[in-house]
Design an enzyme around this catalytic site. Structure first.
Site, PDB file in Angstrom:
ATOM      1  N   ASN A   7      -3.686 -24.658 -16.116  1.00  0.00           N
ATOM      2  CA  ASN A   7      -4.195 -25.628 -17.080  1.00  0.00           C
ATOM      3  C   ASN A   7      -3.327 -25.483 -18.330  1.00  0.00           C
ATOM      4  OD1 ASN A   7      -5.583 -26.786 -19.310  1.00  0.00           O
ATOM      5  ND2 ASN A   7      -7.509 -26.737 -18.177  1.00  0.00           N
ATOM      6  N   GLU A  34      -5.029 -30.795 -17.318  1.00  0.00           N
ATOM      7  CA  GLU A  34      -5.075 -31.157 -18.733  1.00  0.00           C
ATOM      8  C   GLU A  34      -3.691 -31.538 -19.258  1.00  0.00           C
ATOM      9  OE1 GLU A  34      -8.032 -30.089 -21.838  1.00  0.00           O
ATOM     10  OE2 GLU A  34      -8.026 -28.180 -20.757  1.00  0.00           O
ATOM     11  N   ASP A 147      -8.688 -25.909 -12.225  1.00  0.00           N
ATOM     12  CA  ASP A 147      -9.685 -25.482 -13.195  1.00  0.00           C
ATOM     13  C   ASP A 147     -11.031 -26.052 -12.761  1.00  0.00           C
ATOM     14  OD1 ASP A 147     -11.300 -24.999 -15.348  1.00  0.00           O
ATOM     15  OD2 ASP A 147      -9.984 -25.909 -16.849  1.00  0.00           O
ATOM     16  N   ASN A 149     -13.946 -25.028 -13.957  1.00  0.00           N
ATOM     17  CA  ASN A 149     -14.900 -24.977 -15.061  1.00  0.00           C
ATOM     18  C   ASN A 149     -16.251 -24.406 -14.642  1.00  0.00           C
ATOM     19  OD1 ASN A 149     -13.914 -25.654 -17.667  1.00  0.00           O
ATOM     20  ND2 ASN A 149     -13.561 -27.754 -16.985  1.00  0.00           N
ATOM     21  N   ASP A 218     -10.484 -20.604 -13.164  1.00  0.00           N
ATOM     22  CA  ASP A 218      -9.401 -21.214 -12.382  1.00  0.00           C
ATOM     23  C   ASP A 218      -9.390 -20.549 -11.012  1.00  0.00           C
ATOM     24  OD1 ASP A 218      -7.800 -22.775 -14.659  1.00  0.00           O
ATOM     25  OD2 ASP A 218      -8.395 -20.815 -15.442  1.00  0.00           O
ATOM     26  N   ASP A 247      -4.759 -21.909 -23.598  1.00  0.00           N
ATOM     27  CA  ASP A 247      -5.830 -20.907 -23.568  1.00  0.00           C
ATOM     28  C   ASP A 247      -6.123 -20.435 -22.141  1.00  0.00           C
ATOM     29  OD1 ASP A 247      -6.811 -23.415 -22.973  1.00  0.00           O
ATOM     30  OD2 ASP A 247      -8.336 -23.433 -24.542  1.00  0.00           O
ATOM     31  N   HIS A 248      -5.481 -21.039 -21.149  1.00  0.00           N
ATOM     32  CA  HIS A 248      -5.535 -20.555 -19.769  1.00  0.00           C
ATOM     33  C   HIS A 248      -4.261 -19.782 -19.450  1.00  0.00           C
ATOM     34  CE1 HIS A 248      -8.849 -23.231 -18.150  1.00  0.00           C
ATOM     35  NE2 HIS A 248      -8.588 -23.810 -19.310  1.00  0.00           N
TER      36      HIS A 248
END
Length: 266
Positions: A7, A34, A147, A149, A218, A247-248
């Protein structure tokens, strides 16, 4: 074959990070999430110069998924999840690469919960589960990567008591993930690291990465015909410490051409 998921949290804003990671890690296939870019803004030239062919499903400002390959052209089989309750959101792309069918996905976040966004998350999860069952029925080697989530268990979240009201750790989301797994999928990262604390996401706030205060959201799910070929699964955690990074952290698996030999007991 090394397959990765990442991501990128904005493919153009993080392009330098992405290209550096591609050069250093050299995955064979990459699922990106993303993108936050419409189709015409996808950096196809830069990615081609890095040695990768690409297909992508973009969206202005939000979402967006792509698949990169340096081991043959990705043969796109699907763009968009069948039954997606909001097909205007770019969250799924599927292609055959080097004999493996790969579904790259970005499952909705779902916050705030309760509310319309969480309801959409659960409807999307239901559509994914239905499509995954169809893929499973083919008997083909299939990977679902991206991802999701969702943190499946308490081992997958730092201080789970703080996440009880969050859509990523909601009982409904965890039950949906468990229902998907019940079809016969193998969680690749947890198979290689059954008892390890291992995260793939670290918030930008509160020095989360340095404190190892993360989430495992993930995932790689492998079909029964592919799971025996799993050799390794890791998180490139150091990428999360790079300047202007996502941030991943990237996650990858290694698939052998044939099932690896297992030593006989005794």
């Amino acid at each position: 074959m090394r397959i990765a998921t990442y991501n990128v949290n904005g493919v153009n804003g993080r392009l330098a990070v992405l290209l550096r990671w591609l050069a250093e890690s050299q995955p064979d296939v990459v699922c990106l999430q993303e993108l936050k870019a419409p189709d015409e803004k996808f950096p196809a030239t830069a990615i081609a110069e890095a040695g990768y062919e690409a297909i992508w499903h973009g969206q202005k400002s939000w979402n967006g998924v792509a698949m990169l390959s340096r081991v043959g052209t990705p043969i796109e089989t699907r763009r968009g999840l069948p039954g997606d309750p909001d097909p205007a959101q770019s969250r799924y792309i599927e292609a055959a690469v080097n004999g493996v069918l790969i579904g790259g996905l970005y499952l909705p976040n779902g916050n705030p919960r309760p509310g319309p966004k969480f309801e959409y998350k659960m409807r999307w999860f239901e559509a994914l589960t239905t499509h995954a069952a169809d893929l499973m029925a083919t008997g083909m080697p299939v990977v679902l990567a991206g991802d999701f989530n969702v943190m499946p268990t308490e081992r997958d979240v730092y201080k789970p008591e703080r996440w009880l009201e969050d859509a990523l750790f909601a009982p409904e989301a965890r039950a949906a993930f468990a229902g998907l797994m019940a079809q016969g999928w193998t969680d690749a990262l947890r198979t290689i690291h059954p008892d390890e604390t291992i995260y793939t996401f670290f918030d930008y706030f509160r020095n989360a990465h340095a404190r190892n205060a993360g989430l495992r959201i993930d995932h790689f799910l492998l079909s029964p015909s592919l799971a025996p070929k799993l050799v390794d699964a890791q998180v490139d955690r150091e990428v999360r410490s790079w300047e202007k990074t996502s941030d991943h952290a990237p996650v990858w698996i290694e698939i052998a051409d044939k099932p690896p030999r297992r030593r006989k007991a005794g």
